[in-house]
Design a protein around this motif. Structure first.
Motif, PDB file in Angstrom:
ATOM      1  N   ASP A  51       0.829  -1.189   0.000  1.00 22.41           N
ATOM      2  CA  ASP A  51       0.000   0.000   0.000  1.00 22.41           C
ATOM      3  C   ASP A  51       0.873   1.252   0.000  1.00 22.41           C
ATOM      4  O   ASP A  51       0.635   2.192  -0.764  1.00 22.41           O
ATOM      5  CB  ASP A  51      -0.924  -0.005   1.215  1.00 22.41           C
ATOM      6  CG  ASP A  51      -1.716   1.275   1.363  1.00 22.41           C
ATOM      7  OD1 ASP A  51      -2.125   1.844   0.328  1.00 22.41           O
ATOM      8  OD2 ASP A  51      -1.953   1.710   2.501  1.00 22.41           O
ATOM      9  N   GLN A  52       1.908   1.258   0.818  1.00 24.52           N
ATOM     10  CA  GLN A  52       2.810   2.410   0.864  1.00 24.52           C
ATOM     11  C   GLN A  52       3.533   2.601  -0.457  1.00 24.52           C
ATOM     12  O   GLN A  52       3.664   3.722  -0.947  1.00 24.52           O
ATOM     13  CB  GLN A  52       3.829   2.225   2.000  1.00 24.52           C
ATOM     14  CG  GLN A  52       3.211   2.305   3.371  1.00 24.52           C
ATOM     15  CD  GLN A  52       4.217   2.002   4.469  1.00 24.52           C
ATOM     16  OE1 GLN A  52       5.336   1.562   4.202  1.00 24.52           O
ATOM     17  NE2 GLN A  52       3.815   2.240   5.702  1.00 24.52           N
ATOM     18  N   TYR A  53       3.987   1.501  -1.055  1.00 21.86           N
ATOM     19  CA  TYR A  53       4.648   1.596  -2.362  1.00 21.86           C
ATOM     20  C   TYR A  53       3.685   2.142  -3.416  1.00 21.86           C
ATOM     21  O   TYR A  53       4.049   2.999  -4.220  1.00 21.86           O
ATOM     22  CB  TYR A  53       5.182   0.235  -2.820  1.00 21.86           C
ATOM     23  CG  TYR A  53       6.211  -0.389  -1.930  1.00 21.86           C
ATOM     24  CD1 TYR A  53       7.143   0.377  -1.242  1.00 21.86           C
ATOM     25  CD2 TYR A  53       6.252  -1.761  -1.773  1.00 21.86           C
ATOM     26  CE1 TYR A  53       8.085  -0.211  -0.418  1.00 21.86           C
ATOM     27  CE2 TYR A  53       7.205  -2.362  -0.954  1.00 21.86           C
ATOM     28  CZ  TYR A  53       8.110  -1.575  -0.280  1.00 21.86           C
ATOM     29  OH  TYR A  53       9.042  -2.166   0.527  1.00 21.86           O
ATOM     30  N   GLY A  54       2.480   1.618  -3.409  1.00 25.71           N
ATOM     31  CA  GLY A  54       1.489   2.068  -4.391  1.00 25.71           C
ATOM     32  C   GLY A  54       1.169   3.544  -4.259  1.00 25.71           C
ATOM     33  O   GLY A  54       1.097   4.265  -5.257  1.00 25.71           O
ATOM     34  N   ARG A  55       0.972   4.013  -3.041  1.00 29.49           N
ATOM     35  CA  ARG A  55       0.675   5.438  -2.833  1.00 29.49           C
ATOM     36  C   ARG A  55       1.860   6.322  -3.209  1.00 29.49           C
ATOM     37  O   ARG A  55       1.699   7.400  -3.770  1.00 29.49           O
ATOM     38  CB  ARG A  55       0.250   5.682  -1.395  1.00 29.49           C
ATOM     39  CG  ARG A  55      -1.105   5.089  -1.092  1.00 29.49           C
ATOM     40  CD  ARG A  55      -1.543   5.401   0.311  1.00 29.49           C
ATOM     41  NE  ARG A  55      -2.772   4.710   0.632  1.00 29.49           N
ATOM     42  CZ  ARG A  55      -3.978   5.170   0.321  1.00 29.49           C
ATOM     43  NH1 ARG A  55      -4.104   6.304  -0.319  1.00 29.49           N
ATOM     44  NH2 ARG A  55      -5.050   4.475   0.635  1.00 29.49           N
ATOM     45  N   LEU A  56       3.070   5.851  -2.893  1.00 31.33           N
ATOM     46  CA  LEU A  56       4.273   6.606  -3.251  1.00 31.33           C
ATOM     47  C   LEU A  56       4.417   6.705  -4.766  1.00 31.33           C
ATOM     48  O   LEU A  56       4.684   7.788  -5.314  1.00 31.33           O
ATOM     49  CB  LEU A  56       5.500   5.933  -2.642  1.00 31.33           C
ATOM     50  CG  LEU A  56       6.842   6.613  -2.865  1.00 31.33           C
ATOM     51  CD1 LEU A  56       6.884   7.957  -2.149  1.00 31.33           C
ATOM     52  CD2 LEU A  56       7.966   5.726  -2.360  1.00 31.33           C
TER      53      LEU A  56
END
Length: 101
Positions: A51-56
């Motif tokens: 999720d963090q990678y996707g948002r970044l």
């Protein structure tokens, strides 16, 4: 002689107008994603490292491509459902994703 001058005038007109049309095409194709919506498929639940990678990645893509990026979470079957959704997306370049199998 008249045919020659007519042909020459058409040729010169072609040479004069072609670079102008190339410049317009280059300006249009400079950023083909501008004002479009890109779907970023993340094959997990919200809240994890994916999720963090996707948002970044979504934030960076919005800044660089000047496009809107929607993050879509597709869960289930150990990320297979997300991978299948990425595979079945239309090949228009507006759907990307992340998964691990």
């Amino acid at each position: 002689m008249k045919k020659f001058l007519t042909g020459l005038s058409f040729f010169l007109l072609y040479l004069f107008l072609t670079p102008a049309s190339w410049a317009q095409d280059a300006e249009k194709n400079k950023n083909p994603f501008r004002d479009k919506t890109i779907t970023l498929i993340v094959a997990t639940n919200a809240g994890g490292s994916y999720d963090q990678y996707g948002r970044l990645i979504a934030k960076a893509l919005e800044q660089k491509l000047q496009a809107r990026v929607n993050v879509k979470y597709v869960t289930g079957e150990g990320m297979i459902n997300g991978a299948n959704e990425i595979y079945q997306a239309p090949p228009d370049g507006l759907t990307i994703g992340t998964f691990n199998i």
